[in-house]
Design a protein around this motif. Structure first.
Motif, PDB file in Angstrom:
ATOM      1  N   ARG A 165      32.291  27.585  90.427  1.00 28.74           N
ATOM      2  CA  ARG A 165      30.890  27.381  90.811  1.00 28.74           C
ATOM      3  C   ARG A 165      30.702  27.918  92.226  1.00 28.74           C
ATOM      4  NH1 ARG A 165      30.370  26.377  86.461  1.00 28.74           N
ATOM      5  NH2 ARG A 165      29.459  28.404  86.768  1.00 28.74           N
ATOM      6  N   ASN A 222      23.971  24.668  92.792  1.00 29.76           N
ATOM      7  CA  ASN A 222      24.981  25.594  92.285  1.00 29.76           C
ATOM      8  C   ASN A 222      24.335  26.663  91.416  1.00 29.76           C
ATOM      9  OD1 ASN A 222      24.997  24.824  89.447  1.00 29.76           O
ATOM     10  ND2 ASN A 222      25.961  22.919  90.118  1.00 29.76           N
ATOM     11  N   LEU A 228      24.503  27.408  88.329  1.00 27.96           N
ATOM     12  CA  LEU A 228      23.949  27.023  87.029  1.00 27.96           C
ATOM     13  C   LEU A 228      22.604  26.310  87.176  1.00 27.96           C
ATOM     14  CD1 LEU A 228      27.113  25.797  85.080  1.00 27.96           C
ATOM     15  CD2 LEU A 228      26.161  28.098  85.286  1.00 27.96           C
ATOM     16  N   TYR A 229      22.507  25.405  88.149  1.00 25.23           N
ATOM     17  CA  TYR A 229      21.237  24.704  88.367  1.00 25.23           C
ATOM     18  C   TYR A 229      20.165  25.708  88.784  1.00 25.23           C
ATOM     19  CZ  TYR A 229      23.979  20.338  88.487  1.00 25.23           C
ATOM     20  OH  TYR A 229      24.809  19.286  88.193  1.00 25.23           O
ATOM     21  N   ALA A 264      20.049  28.902  88.096  1.00 22.09           N
ATOM     22  CA  ALA A 264      19.681  29.739  86.946  1.00 22.09           C
ATOM     23  C   ALA A 264      18.665  29.001  86.075  1.00 22.09           C
ATOM     24  CB  ALA A 264      20.927  30.085  86.139  1.00 22.09           C
ATOM     25  N   SER A 265      18.896  27.691  85.872  1.00 19.97           N
ATOM     26  CA  SER A 265      17.958  26.899  85.067  1.00 19.97           C
ATOM     27  C   SER A 265      16.579  26.892  85.721  1.00 19.97           C
ATOM     28  CB  SER A 265      18.453  25.457  84.923  1.00 19.97           C
ATOM     29  OG  SER A 265      19.676  25.440  84.235  1.00 19.97           O
ATOM     30  N   ASN A 268      14.748  30.214  85.313  1.00 23.71           N
ATOM     31  CA  ASN A 268      14.278  30.471  83.948  1.00 23.71           C
ATOM     32  C   ASN A 268      13.068  29.620  83.564  1.00 23.71           C
ATOM     33  OD1 ASN A 268      16.058  32.476  83.287  1.00 23.71           O
ATOM     34  ND2 ASN A 268      17.626  31.066  82.546  1.00 23.71           N
ATOM     35  N   ASN A 269      12.620  28.779  84.477  1.00 23.54           N
ATOM     36  CA  ASN A 269      11.479  27.903  84.185  1.00 23.54           C
ATOM     37  C   ASN A 269      10.470  28.004  85.322  1.00 23.54           C
ATOM     38  OD1 ASN A 269      12.225  26.153  81.632  1.00 23.54           O
ATOM     39  ND2 ASN A 269      14.080  26.435  82.829  1.00 23.54           N
ATOM     40  N   LEU A 285      11.154  22.617  85.896  1.00 23.90           N
ATOM     41  CA  LEU A 285      12.112  21.895  86.743  1.00 23.90           C
ATOM     42  C   LEU A 285      11.584  21.903  88.178  1.00 23.90           C
ATOM     43  CD1 LEU A 285      15.727  23.090  85.806  1.00 23.90           C
ATOM     44  CD2 LEU A 285      14.669  20.899  85.294  1.00 23.90           C
ATOM     45  N   GLN A 339      15.248  18.392  91.567  1.00 22.75           N
ATOM     46  CA  GLN A 339      16.175  18.129  90.459  1.00 22.75           C
ATOM     47  C   GLN A 339      17.451  18.959  90.559  1.00 22.75           C
ATOM     48  OE1 GLN A 339      12.808  18.657  87.535  1.00 22.75           O
ATOM     49  NE2 GLN A 339      13.915  17.058  86.451  1.00 22.75           N
ATOM     50  N   LEU A 340      17.423  19.982  91.426  1.00 27.26           N
ATOM     51  CA  LEU A 340      18.578  20.876  91.547  1.00 27.26           C
ATOM     52  C   LEU A 340      19.524  20.451  92.657  1.00 27.26           C
ATOM     53  CD1 LEU A 340      16.540  24.203  91.738  1.00 27.26           C
ATOM     54  CD2 LEU A 340      17.206  22.976  89.675  1.00 27.26           C
ATOM     55  N   LEU A 341      19.053  19.537  93.513  1.00 28.46           N
ATOM     56  CA  LEU A 341      19.796  19.284  94.750  1.00 28.46           C
ATOM     57  C   LEU A 341      20.962  18.324  94.580  1.00 28.46           C
ATOM     58  CD1 LEU A 341      16.884  18.979  97.345  1.00 28.46           C
ATOM     59  CD2 LEU A 341      18.316  20.965  96.837  1.00 28.46           C
ATOM     60  N   THR A 342      21.999  18.599  95.331  1.00 27.01           N
ATOM     61  CA  THR A 342      23.111  17.661  95.444  1.00 27.01           C
ATOM     62  C   THR A 342      23.251  17.326  96.920  1.00 27.01           C
ATOM     63  OG1 THR A 342      24.800  19.349  95.803  1.00 27.01           O
ATOM     64  CG2 THR A 342      24.339  18.750  93.517  1.00 27.01           C
TER      65      THR A 342
END
Lengths: 207, 276
Positions: free
Chosen positions: A142, A176, A178-179, A181-182, A185-186, A191, A195-198
């Motif tokens: 990642r 990361n 993957l998040y 990329a999601s 794509n939206n 999203l 919602q993507l944060l860590t």
């Protein structure tokens, strides 16, 4: 010629002083160069996708504005389905440093990126399991951006270097590949950024 | 009035409480494979089936449900789908035929649930190959539940089965025929049955060693209306083995279509494809 001799003498004198026996070492001894491989700080953090606990060491460059940390992280089985160990590499840049009190320094913004490798996932790809383009992503590597901040407490200098010991606490918000990329794509708001944060919280000790 | 010693105790406990609060914070992610989620996002299959059973379908009533698949990474489409399905009358529940997530991550399964829990009716899922990558199998079980399960609603028994053979390196155990055969042999008091899985037996991701016995088991299943799959992202209704068993393939969320499935009688059905 005289100049060269003087330079050579000064160098020799410096060398002699650096390598001098302990009984000649005084409190005002000038800072010595550390060996290049000796880390400048130790790190302990939680979260950020790099482990429930992750510990390691790091180096500083460019007048401490650039840093790189190497971390080994651990996630127990009950949180992820299998015991995971993660090896991570972080690169950070902190452009500003504010001295808010005699012994307190604030780094308001640190930007950077990380790369991590996870060992111990259950269904890791084995040779021949998938055709080359079956999944476009890796299950165990990642990478992602991070942004954070830091508060540093400065204490008495290290006798060997004359540099202050530092104890810092920091936070980092990251994501990361993957998040992200999601998210990309939206584009109609499926999203939210939140919602993507860590979040990562950590301590760093310079020595 | 609080005593001084009480205040002192509080000041000692406060930082600890703050730390625990942060440790419970959703954002403090240990790994993308970390499947910790708040309790409301766990055991969703059990919770959704309980909601379904709370609105029983009287015996003899026509059953109507929505069939779709492969929600993976299509959150914009999920919102539009929910808005559309909520306009349909008489729908008992919705089925997602696998690949709820794209990367087998707990966070993704939660994102999908956050959309689908806005449906006026409950939804159920079957596990897909994407839900099994990395540590997805454990995440799916934690968030949704069993990989193989069955339930009866009205006159119909539904059997959901993991057919993602490639994710198990074609080990000869997925689909688990030892579990499936007795499931299909008993209708548990229902009049007819439906089998739902992600990878169709016609697909190369289905364990080739189990294809023939799986198809045979379906052929012998009493009162089987049809077998339903996802994975192909392309809707179809066919009898590929010319054995009288109908296979229905779902649309993916990305195709912006779903199926409204109506079932009555012994094994009568009608399927309407709806664009959203």
């Amino acid at each position: 010629m005289k100049k060269y001799l003087l330079s050579a003498f000064l160098l020799a004198a410096l060398g002699a002083q650096a390598a001098g026996p302990p009984d000649t070492a005084g409190a005002r001894r000038p800072p010595v160069e550390r060996p290049w491989y000796r880390p400048s700080h130790l790190v302990l953090q939680t979260g950020g996708g790099l482990g429930m606990v992750a510990g390691g060491a790091g180096y500083e460059f460019a007048k401490d504005r650039l840093e790189t940390d190497v971390l080994i992280g651990y996630v127990p089985k009950r949180f992820a389905g299998s015991t995971l160990s993660l090896a991570s590499l972080k690169f950070m840049y902190s452009p500003f440093r504010l001295r808010v009190a005699e012994q307190v320094q604030v780094l308001p913004i640190t930007v950077g990126a990380y790369f991590s490798y996870t060992h111990g996932t259950l269904n890791d790809e084995i040779k021949g399991q998938y055709s080359s383009d079956y999944y476009w992503f890796s299950t165990d590597t990642r990478y992602g951006p991070l942004v954070g901040g830091r508060v540093t407490y400065l204490t008495a200098p290290v006798p060997a270097t004359g540099l202050p010991r530092k104890l810092s606490v920091y936070y980092e918000l990251g994501s990361n590949d993957l998040y992200l990329a999601s998210y990309l794509n939206n584009r109609n708001g499926g999203l939210g950024i939140g919602q993507l944060l860590t979040l990562a919280l950590g301590v760093k000790a310079d020595f | 009035m609080p005593s001084l010693s009480f205040l002192r105790r509080c000041s000692r406990v406060a930082p600890l409480a703050a730390l625990l609060g942060l440790a419970g914070c959703d954002m403090l992610e240990f790994s993308p494979n970390d499947h910790r989620v708040p309790e409301e996002f766990t055991n969703l299959t059990r919770k959704n089936l309980a909601k379904l059973q709370a609105k029983p379908l009287p015996a003899g009533d026509t059953l109507r449900f929505v069939f779709t698949g492969d929600s993976q990474q299509f959150y914009d489409e999920a919102e539009a789908l929910v808005a559309s399905v909520n306009q349909q009358p008489g729908i008992s529940f919705l089925v997602v035929a696998g690949d709820i997530s794209d990367f087998g991550l707990g966070r993704e399964m939660r994102w999908v649930d956050e959309k689908l829990r806005r449906l006026y009716m409950p939804y159920v899922t079957v596990v897909g190959n994407h839900d099994l990558v990395g540590n997805g199998r454990e995440a799916y079980q934690h968030i949704f539940g069993a990989l193989d399960y069955s339930f009866v609603y009205g006159d119909t028994k539904f059997t959901m089965v993991d057919t993602n053979g490639r994710e198990y390196n074609f080990n000869g155990q997925v689909p688990n025929l030892g579990w499936l055969r007795p499931q299909l042999a008993s209708l548990d008091g229902a009049r007819r049955q439906v089998v739902i899985s992600h990878v169709p037996p016609t697909n190369e991701d289905f364990d080739p060693a189990l294809r023939t016995p799986y198809v045979q088991t379906l052929r012998e299943a009493r009162g089987l209306v049809f077998e339903m799959n996802g994975h192909n992202h392309s809707s179809s209704i066919s009898q590929p083995y010319n054995d009288g068993v109908t296979y229905v393939n779902s649309d993916a969320f990305s195709e912006r279509h779903y199926m409204v499935v109506t079932v009555w009688g012994d094994k009568q059905f009608r399927i309407k494809r709806v664009a959203f």
